[in-house]
Design a protein around this motif. Structure first.
Motif, PDB file in Angstrom:
ATOM      1  N   THR B   7      86.581  48.024 136.769  1.00  0.00           N
ATOM      2  CA  THR B   7      85.149  47.851 136.489  1.00  0.00           C
ATOM      3  C   THR B   7      84.301  48.373 137.638  1.00  0.00           C
ATOM      4  O   THR B   7      83.313  49.080 137.433  1.00  0.00           O
ATOM      5  CB  THR B   7      84.840  46.353 136.266  1.00  0.00           C
ATOM      6  N   GLN B  10      84.444  52.108 137.604  1.00  0.00           N
ATOM      7  CA  GLN B  10      83.631  52.635 136.506  1.00  0.00           C
ATOM      8  C   GLN B  10      82.159  52.665 136.900  1.00  0.00           C
ATOM      9  O   GLN B  10      81.450  53.641 136.672  1.00  0.00           O
ATOM     10  CB  GLN B  10      83.813  51.738 135.265  1.00  0.00           C
ATOM     11  N   LEU B  11      81.728  51.607 137.541  1.00  0.00           N
ATOM     12  CA  LEU B  11      80.326  51.528 137.951  1.00  0.00           C
ATOM     13  C   LEU B  11      79.967  52.698 138.869  1.00  0.00           C
ATOM     14  O   LEU B  11      78.980  53.390 138.638  1.00  0.00           O
ATOM     15  CB  LEU B  11      80.070  50.198 138.673  1.00  0.00           C
ATOM     16  N   ASP B  14      80.080  56.016 136.947  1.00  0.00           N
ATOM     17  CA  ASP B  14      78.912  56.132 136.061  1.00  0.00           C
ATOM     18  C   ASP B  14      77.662  56.445 136.874  1.00  0.00           C
ATOM     19  O   ASP B  14      76.801  57.224 136.458  1.00  0.00           O
ATOM     20  CB  ASP B  14      78.659  54.818 135.300  1.00  0.00           C
ATOM     21  N   ARG B  15      77.570  55.820 138.027  1.00  0.00           N
ATOM     22  CA  ARG B  15      76.401  56.007 138.866  1.00  0.00           C
ATOM     23  C   ARG B  15      76.287  57.455 139.340  1.00  0.00           C
ATOM     24  O   ARG B  15      75.199  58.028 139.379  1.00  0.00           O
ATOM     25  CB  ARG B  15      76.487  55.064 140.069  1.00  0.00           C
ATOM     26  N   GLN B  18      75.075  59.498 136.443  1.00  0.00           N
ATOM     27  CA  GLN B  18      73.664  59.232 136.182  1.00  0.00           C
ATOM     28  C   GLN B  18      72.786  59.956 137.204  1.00  0.00           C
ATOM     29  O   GLN B  18      71.799  60.603 136.855  1.00  0.00           O
ATOM     30  CB  GLN B  18      73.392  57.725 136.236  1.00  0.00           C
ATOM     31  N   ASP B  21      72.600  63.720 136.750  1.00  0.00           N
ATOM     32  CA  ASP B  21      71.677  64.049 135.662  1.00  0.00           C
ATOM     33  C   ASP B  21      70.223  63.922 136.132  1.00  0.00           C
ATOM     34  O   ASP B  21      69.386  64.784 135.850  1.00  0.00           O
ATOM     35  CB  ASP B  21      71.965  63.105 134.479  1.00  0.00           C
ATOM     36  N   GLN B  22      69.943  62.867 136.892  1.00  0.00           N
ATOM     37  CA  GLN B  22      68.567  62.693 137.379  1.00  0.00           C
ATOM     38  C   GLN B  22      68.189  63.822 138.341  1.00  0.00           C
ATOM     39  O   GLN B  22      67.076  64.352 138.289  1.00  0.00           O
ATOM     40  CB  GLN B  22      68.440  61.327 138.068  1.00  0.00           C
ATOM     41  N   LEU B  39      64.326  56.543 142.293  1.00  0.00           N
ATOM     42  CA  LEU B  39      65.715  56.739 141.853  1.00  0.00           C
ATOM     43  C   LEU B  39      66.557  57.273 142.998  1.00  0.00           C
ATOM     44  O   LEU B  39      67.670  56.814 143.251  1.00  0.00           O
ATOM     45  CB  LEU B  39      65.769  57.701 140.663  1.00  0.00           C
ATOM     46  N   THR B 154      74.643  44.341 143.055  1.00  0.00           N
ATOM     47  CA  THR B 154      74.740  45.768 142.779  1.00  0.00           C
ATOM     48  C   THR B 154      74.194  46.051 141.386  1.00  0.00           C
ATOM     49  O   THR B 154      74.728  45.564 140.394  1.00  0.00           O
ATOM     50  CB  THR B 154      76.201  46.243 142.889  1.00  0.00           C
ATOM     51  N   LEU B 155      73.115  46.818 141.343  1.00  0.00           N
ATOM     52  CA  LEU B 155      72.417  47.136 140.097  1.00  0.00           C
ATOM     53  C   LEU B 155      72.004  45.883 139.328  1.00  0.00           C
ATOM     54  O   LEU B 155      71.894  45.914 138.099  1.00  0.00           O
ATOM     55  CB  LEU B 155      73.262  48.057 139.207  1.00  0.00           C
ATOM     56  N   ALA B 156      71.788  44.770 140.029  1.00  0.00           N
ATOM     57  CA  ALA B 156      71.281  43.561 139.375  1.00  0.00           C
ATOM     58  C   ALA B 156      70.011  43.956 138.637  1.00  0.00           C
ATOM     59  O   ALA B 156      68.994  44.268 139.264  1.00  0.00           O
ATOM     60  CB  ALA B 156      70.983  42.480 140.410  1.00  0.00           C
TER      61      ALA B 156
END
Ligand code: SF4
Lengths: 151, 549
Positions: B7, B10-11, B14-15, B18, B21-22, B39, B154-156
């Protein structure tokens, strides 16, 4: 408010937004989203199933609490996307107060925040007009992981 | 050490996707500068004076050898061959190229690292005692709790757009080596009379423009409630903290405006609802987290006869300053000094990083810590290995025996790099190190902390230096204000300004005079800061301004 994502789908909006200084004039089949003060003042005479309410970031949720079970829609306005108060309002409504109706993010709602808004309990999103809806739909899959604090 | 599960991996993966892309949308003109800024900041990317700067998170200052090697690799391939360790235990790369940052983040993800929330108005990297888990005076190991809080924060999603940045420190020692009372939330390990574990919670501390010592919010918070309670604090802050003025947006101002009692009431109200709820931590969580931080009592046994501090005066000096007591007999904690004269404090080259990774593998169970004094720590060293480790550290230029002494000064990057600076800090640090390079003199002075910041943002923590130096701007010229009497830890205090500011070239003389005043007044064995507390600022002011004017 044409581009609306509701529960993961692009749909046509059936609600009309009413600003603080506007006189509501609903068209047939349309619900109204009233500012909190007006909703409070007019509530007894309103058609509950077709009247929603919107909150600004510094509004208090207390006046809504007795009516959460019957409120069909609460919208939270983001004046700028960096104003994070709406996230806590959403968590309060969903978590602490158990609100189960539609919770809509409105205002400066951008593709890059959708995942996190959804995680706080928003299920519909009136995107800022310039946001491409296809990209926005993809944003819900930005992460395949789920944050600890919003499970 | 903690290891990512699928998990966590993965985070970060994924980050990276993301952010790539940004970045592409930004470079392609489809994301405006204003929309991209928050961002990129939440991915550690600043736009600085000369080039973009990338700040990489080192959660609670703990690194594995493989991770440090990766940082060396990044320094070589994407930067100019070095990195800067910060007072918040992160590392900064000062010369990265904007469009390469997604690639750097992808590299970091291969060794379970990232740059998430190293900047921006969100919960930043959690910090702790660099000696956590090995300190002799520890009540319990704070790292499992740091990791729990790291994962939670983290990313809360609720707390990514707070009024301002938010810093949390957790410490476990009898002595507070994490400056918990200078953080937005500071938690100190406590044990209740019945043996339950928990934390004492301080809130609203911080340095920067409006320095404040944190207030005691709760004297005992049961450990199961850690996340419920933190979430309550953060929610109150997120809803009610000021957003109209960024200089008044930290939680310390909210606590002041509501009063401590008023703030506490809001938090209690919020906590009353979540208490015992789904985010309550269970014994199983504690046990599984503690298993990651099991002690390294397996380090090699002392090799007979090789350990003799008296064999070489240089070696014994190093042992005196750079070796600290470990909780296990036969082991030691070693601090590698990043404060060699002539090198900007906190900087390490790629070669040094590789060398330290190898030393850690050989002598310290493959683990390295970053201290908020900007040094690196090897926490699990067998005492018998000290001579060999010392030779290895010397060869890398990391064995300066100055830990806790005047030249172990803490210094932010300042005007040479930072676009917020009022003044340069590195050349001033260098001038001080050049002037006071006599080891006998430094040893005689004893423990002395000198901290230097290039502006009021106080990244060099000048308020809590026994001697603090702050760069200020006067009519577009660089000036330096001097404070005396700051300290961290149990008796934490903010330094007080001694008088009008100085030009850079005066600073070594000013320090000299402060030291003279101390030497004239000290009692046998009395450290500088204790003497300041006893005699007050006047003798120091008189020595400095009396002599200069
Ligand atoms: S204290 Fe000021 S000059 Fe120094 S790094 Fe921080 S912001 Fe930059």
């Amino acid at each position: 408010m044409s581009r609306l994502i509701c529960r993961g789908e692009l749909i046509e909006d059936r609600w009309r937004w009413v600003d603080a200084d506007e006189a509501p004039a609903p068209a047939a089949g349309e619900g109204l989203i009233l500012p909190l003060a007006r909703w409070c003042a007019q509530r007894p005479g309103l058609d509950a199933a077709r009247t929603g309410v919107w909150l600004g970031p510094d509004d208090d949720v207390a006046p809504l609490l007795p009516w959460l079970a019957t409120l069909p829609l609460i919208a939270i306005r983001f004046p700028v996307f960096t104003d994070g108060r709406g996230y806590s309002l959403a968590r309060l409504l969903r978590g602490r107060h158990g609100y189960a109706g539609e919770l809509r993010a409105v205002g400066d709602v951008l593709r890059d925040q959708l995942y996190f808004l959804q995680r706080c309990g928003f299920d519909s999103f009136a995107l800022r007009a310039d946001q491409p809806p296809e990209e926005a739909l993809a944003a819900f899959h930005d992460y395949s992981w789920a944050p600890l604090s919003a499970r | 050490m903690y290891r990512y599960n699928p998990t966590d991996q993965q985070l970060v993966d994924d980050r990276v996707a993301q952010f790539r892309d940004q970045m592409n949308r930004f470079l392609g003109g489809r994301l405006s500068e204003d929309e991209f800024r928050p961002l990129r900041l939440q991915n550690g990317l600043y736009v600085q004076r000369h080039a973009p700067m990338l700040r990489v998170a080192i959660p609670y200052g703990t690194l594995a050898s493989a991770q440090l090697r990766k940082l060396a690799d990044i320094a070589r391939r994407y930067d100019r061959g070095y990195g800067h360790f910060t007072t918040r235990c992160n590392i900064q790369f000062n010369w990265v190229r904007l469009e390469e940052v997604p690639d750097i983040l992808a590299e970091l993800a291969t060794v379970q690292m990232h740059a998430i929330q190293t900047s921006g108005n969100c919960i930043r990297n959690i910090t702790t005692d660099p000696f956590a888990g090995v300190a002799a005076d520890e009540l319990f190991d704070p790292r499992p709790y740091c990791e729990i809080v790291r994962q939670w924060s983290t990313l809360a999603p609720e707390f990514l757009f707070l009024p301002r940045k938010f810093k949390i420190a957790i410490s476990g020692g009898a002595e507070d080596r994490a400056a918990v009372r200078f953080h937005d939330i500071g938690a100190r390990a406590r044990m209740a009379a019945d043996g339950r574990l928990g934390f004492e919670i301080h809130v609203g501390g911080g340095l920067g423009r409006t320095p404040m010592v944190g207030r005691l919010l709760k004297d005992f918070l049961p450990r199961e409630e850690l996340l419920n309670y933190f979430e309550a604090i953060l929610r109150v802050y997120n809803r009610h903290g000021r957003r109209d003025n960024k200089y008044k947006a930290r939680i310390k101002i909210l606590v002041k405006d509501l009063t401590l009692e008023g703030f506490a009431r809001e938090v209690e109200d919020e906590w009353a609802w979540s208490r015992g709820g789904p985010a309550t931590l269970g014994d199983e969580t504690f046990r599984s987290m503690e298993a990651f931080f099991a002690r390294h009592d397996t380090a090699p046994a002392p090799a007979d006869g090789t350990y003799d501090p008296a064999q070489d005066p240089a070696f014994s000096r190093w042992v005196a300053r750079n070796v600290s007591p470990h909780r296990a007999a036969g082991q030691a904690i070693v601090t590698l000094s990043l404060k060699k004269t002539g090198v900007p404090p906190g900087d390490a080259t790629a070669e040094q990083m590789d060398g330290i990774a190898a030393l850690a593998e050989r002598y310290s169970a493959g683990e390295i810590r970053v201290s908020h004094e900007q040094n690196l720590v090897l926490p699990h060293v067998a005492r018998g290995d000290l001579p060999a480790l010392w030779q290895g550290a010397r060869a890398l230029g990391l064995a300066t025996p100055n830990i806790g002494l005047l030249t172990d000064l803490v210094c932010c990057p300042g005007g040479d790099f930072c676009s917020l600076a009022n003044a340069r800090s590195i050349p001033v640090a260098d001038a001080i190190q050049q002037r006071f390079d006599d080891l006998d003199y430094l040893f005689d002075l004893g423990p002395l902390e000198l901290n230097l910041s290039g502006c009021v943002n106080a990244c060099g923590h000048h308020h809590i230096g026994h001697i603090g130096i702050l760069g200020v701007d006067k009519n577009n010229e660089e000036w330096y204000q001097v404070t005396v009497g700051g300290r961290e830890g149990e008796r934490g205090a903010l330094g007080r300004v001694i008088g009008p500011a100085f030009a850079a070239e005066q600073i070594p003389d000013v320090i000299q005079r402060l030291l003279e005043a101390y030497l004239a007044a000290r009692h046998e064995g009395e450290p500088f800061i204790d003497a300041v507390e006893r005699i007050g600022l006047e003798p120091f002011k008189a020595r400095v301004y009396g002599g200069v004017a």
